[in-house]
Design an enzyme around this catalytic site. Sequence first.
Site, mmCIF file in Angstrom:
data_model
loop_
_atom_site.group_PDB
_atom_site.id
_atom_site.type_symbol
_atom_site.label_atom_id
_atom_site.label_comp_id
_atom_site.label_asym_id
_atom_site.label_seq_id
_atom_site.Cartn_x
_atom_site.Cartn_y
_atom_site.Cartn_z
ATOM 1 N N SER A 140 40.577 39.656 47.670
ATOM 2 C CA SER A 140 40.028 40.994 47.464
ATOM 3 C C SER A 140 39.459 41.586 48.754
ATOM 4 O O SER A 140 40.166 41.752 49.734
ATOM 5 C CB SER A 140 38.978 40.938 46.345
ATOM 6 O OG SER A 140 38.555 42.219 45.972
ATOM 7 N N ASP A 176 42.947 44.019 47.810
ATOM 8 C CA ASP A 176 43.928 43.862 46.735
ATOM 9 C C ASP A 176 44.053 45.118 45.880
ATOM 10 O O ASP A 176 44.742 45.130 44.864
ATOM 11 C CB ASP A 176 43.616 42.646 45.866
ATOM 12 C CG ASP A 176 42.382 42.819 44.991
ATOM 13 O OD1 ASP A 176 41.506 43.628 45.366
ATOM 14 O OD2 ASP A 176 42.281 42.158 43.952
ATOM 15 N N ASP A 211 40.349 48.482 48.579
ATOM 16 C CA ASP A 211 40.004 47.203 49.194
ATOM 17 C C ASP A 211 41.287 46.391 49.354
ATOM 18 O O ASP A 211 42.389 46.890 49.112
ATOM 19 C CB ASP A 211 38.945 46.463 48.376
ATOM 20 C CG ASP A 211 39.415 46.115 46.971
ATOM 21 O OD1 ASP A 211 40.350 46.765 46.482
ATOM 22 O OD2 ASP A 211 38.842 45.191 46.356
ATOM 23 N N ASP A 243 42.156 46.815 43.832
ATOM 24 C CA ASP A 243 41.640 47.022 42.478
ATOM 25 C C ASP A 243 40.396 47.897 42.491
ATOM 26 O O ASP A 243 39.809 48.182 41.455
ATOM 27 C CB ASP A 243 41.370 45.697 41.760
ATOM 28 C CG ASP A 243 40.298 44.839 42.417
ATOM 29 O OD1 ASP A 243 39.838 45.194 43.524
ATOM 30 O OD2 ASP A 243 39.922 43.810 41.826
#
Length: 448
Positions: free
Chosen positions: A104, A243, A241, A245
């Site tokens: 992440s 990843d 960010d 999400d």
Amino acid sequence: MGRLFGTDGVRGKANELITPALAMNLAEAAAVVLGLENVPAGRRPLAVVARDPRISGDFIASAIEAGFASVGVDVFDAGILPTPAAAYLVADMEADFGVVISASHNPAPDNGIKFLARGGQKLSDAQEDAIEAQMALDPPRPFGGGVGRIRRFADAEDRYVVHLLKTMPHRLDGLKVVLDCAHGAASGCSPEAFSTAGAEVVVIGASPDGVNINDGYGSTHLENLQRTVVAEGADLGIAHDGDADRCLAVDHEGAIVDGDQIMAIMALALKEAGQLKDDTLVATVMSNLGLKIAMEHAGVHVSETGVGDRYVLEQMRAGHFTLGGEQSGHVIFSDYATTGDGVLTGLQIASRVAATGKTLKELASVMQVLPQVLINVKGVDKHEAHSNPVVSAAVRGAETELGDSGRILLRPSGTEPVVRVMVEATDHSRADLIANRLAGVVLAELAL
């Protein structure tokens, strides 16, 4: 050894905690728990594998895919894709489960392994515990045609972008948008989606090289986005960010629009369209008090959960609610996604700007963000935070002092010997004064 799974999968330094051996062992165990035990005889389970651009993702993905195939799971390798894209594809392909290799917003040396159950859902604690237990057992070892096959999922990104575009109530023609992709998983699909939707797009932080993910760019480093939006005369900026999400935004003047403000904007939009289930928004206890005040004024109920998007998701599923999220930018539109989706959120916000003809600054002004001070008190016995009478008395006194014009939240960290003291008030100096006073009491009473 403690519990392997944390609040969002298994995460740690690549090649230290996240080794090829661990990745293969996890894959074999997850295949048994999530796939082999639930698949009709004569059919091999199907898994979708995706990752962010970190350099360690190459060897971790190879180990996971080898583990899956060795126990009889067919694998679709989707390559570099956002976490929510993988979740969508697991559901869209009717796969038995999936995995995302990402840490992440963490720096490049870290990595993580997040499993997704059928339908693209996050795992329950019980499923994670079952996988950990299975890791100690010998997995099945099929031969010949019984082993799994690994195929490249060639149109994975295209499928996801088409899905995103179908969710949009209004095109983005006439808007100029700056996208900051954090040198992460959205570097390809986010610019494509916004451009196809009609926006003029300026892209920064979209040149991943395996080691620059989240480095000075993305939702945790908004300075470059703020400067670029103003310099380009853009209507707004969107930051993801690593990843993708999460989504945070920047208005045309370079001011940050956080997850609470995004939720406020979208809650009113969905309510206006008759799409906000039970006129309810799900948010965590860390959301700004200004969000709750604005929503009450607009006739929207705010249902509060503990901190963490998994708790938001659980409450949304339980009540079949359509919108929820966190101040950090995890925003969940349950009609379209099973997890926070930064690209989807960005498109929805930009679509609202285009549809209303208002600036993002005007839309965000629906809520007044109350000054919020957060202090992490380290080196204390966090387990005594709510039982110590002196600390409790100090909190009650501060709450009386604030009355209805502020709020106090004191909670132990889930992962560190830290107690978090959060104070909101009508002005920053008052919030800062009370937060520091309470932090002093916590340190004096609970120091290790």
